[in-house]
Design a protein around this motif. Sequence first.
Motif, short mmCIF file in Angstrom:
data_model
loop_
_atom_site.label_atom_id
_atom_site.label_comp_id
_atom_site.label_asym_id
_atom_site.label_seq_id
_atom_site.Cartn_x
_atom_site.Cartn_y
_atom_site.Cartn_z
N VAL A 96 -3.73 11.52 5.59
CA VAL A 96 -3.19 12.17 4.40
C VAL A 96 -3.37 11.22 3.23
O VAL A 96 -3.12 10.01 3.36
CB VAL A 96 -1.69 12.53 4.55
CG1 VAL A 96 -1.14 13.12 3.25
CG2 VAL A 96 -1.48 13.49 5.71
N VAL A 97 -3.81 11.75 2.10
CA VAL A 97 -3.91 10.98 0.87
C VAL A 97 -3.04 11.67 -0.18
O VAL A 97 -3.27 12.84 -0.49
CB VAL A 97 -5.37 10.87 0.36
CG1 VAL A 97 -5.42 10.13 -0.98
CG2 VAL A 97 -6.25 10.20 1.39
N VAL A 98 -2.04 10.96 -0.70
CA VAL A 98 -1.15 11.50 -1.72
C VAL A 98 -1.51 10.84 -3.05
O VAL A 98 -1.52 9.61 -3.17
CB VAL A 98 0.33 11.25 -1.38
CG1 VAL A 98 1.22 11.70 -2.53
CG2 VAL A 98 0.71 11.98 -0.10
N VAL A 99 -1.79 11.67 -4.05
CA VAL A 99 -2.22 11.19 -5.36
C VAL A 99 -1.05 11.24 -6.33
O VAL A 99 -0.29 12.21 -6.35
CB VAL A 99 -3.39 12.05 -5.89
CG1 VAL A 99 -3.91 11.50 -7.21
CG2 VAL A 99 -4.52 12.12 -4.85
N ASP A 100 -0.90 10.20 -7.11
CA ASP A 100 0.25 10.06 -8.01
C ASP A 100 0.08 10.95 -9.25
O ASP A 100 -0.14 10.49 -10.37
CB ASP A 100 0.41 8.60 -8.43
CG ASP A 100 1.75 8.34 -9.13
OD1 ASP A 100 2.58 9.27 -9.18
OD2 ASP A 100 1.96 7.22 -9.61
#
Length: 341
Positions: A96-100
């Motif tokens: 999972v990649v969470v972008v700010d």
Amino acid sequence: MNPHSRTGQPMTRRTTRMATSDEQLRLMTRIARLYHEQGMRQPRIAEELHISQARVSRLLAQAAKLGIVRTIVVPPDGVFADLEEEIAAAYGLRDVVVVDVEGEADTVIPALGAAAAVYLETTLMEGDRLGISSWSATLLAAVEAMRSRPGGRFLEEVVQLMGGVGEPQVQVQATRLMGRLAEMTGAEPVFMSAPGLVAGATVRDAILADPKVSSVAAAWKNLTLAIVGIGSLEPSPLLRRSGNIFALDDQEKLRSLGAVGDICLHFFDENGTLLDTDLNDRVIGITPDAYRAVPRRIGVAGGDRKYAAIRAALLGGWIDVLITDLGVAGRLAGRPDRHAP
């Protein structure tokens, strides 16, 4: 070192430390400080203390086991490792990649595109065969943000997952997506020279019988990964302009059946269950079974209106890698307030 005490019970860290001589503990601590605090390399430590490098390495490992050395990872601002791991565990994802960033599509698309570009640059492997859905503004932003990798070709093929023919003004964008991705990776582009949506099964079957189209369908079976957008029931502006969308009556029918989202125009309900309708017979693109057989399936989507579709895609196992924004990630983890612990 014997892992059991004289009573036959397993030794705790404390009893293990007690069984280690004071001199050995002192040496262990000295080596740990030289290595971790002063940045001294193991060969120099060995020379300085007149012991073998193998013993230095062994004592460093033992220092970690005894708790003399404790490693703490402090994520920098804008990195949400704990949230990513929580979502991956909850939905059975491999990454999972969470972008700010958070908000609506106009706000999140550029940031998601940049994150997807970096993810592809760092995870694509030589010999990979990549399938991509061409009617996605987010994927277009990702490909535009990609940089070429030194060393030339490292992908075998880039294959369109659904029909790529649409309105001429918008077709340029889909063609640019494929062309640039092939250029950045050195891959052979495999275009689907057919519309994404046709009038019925008879037309679809006739088009799929064409050798140029059937060769693309054959390429889907050899994909090693796919990257897709996740659509909501309300089509994106790019897809709407392309002409590859169902009529309003069909959309209402899908809504009445509980559709919340789609991948490559295959619609599913809130649990991610594929909806079995005659509309599936009108799509020229990768079939649900062929898509699910792709070993790695990356979904890139975000924005408040996409939350239900993204969650359903996760529940239904449509993707195993998710790249999304902070607002959606918080809701997926049951933390609508991103600052919640």
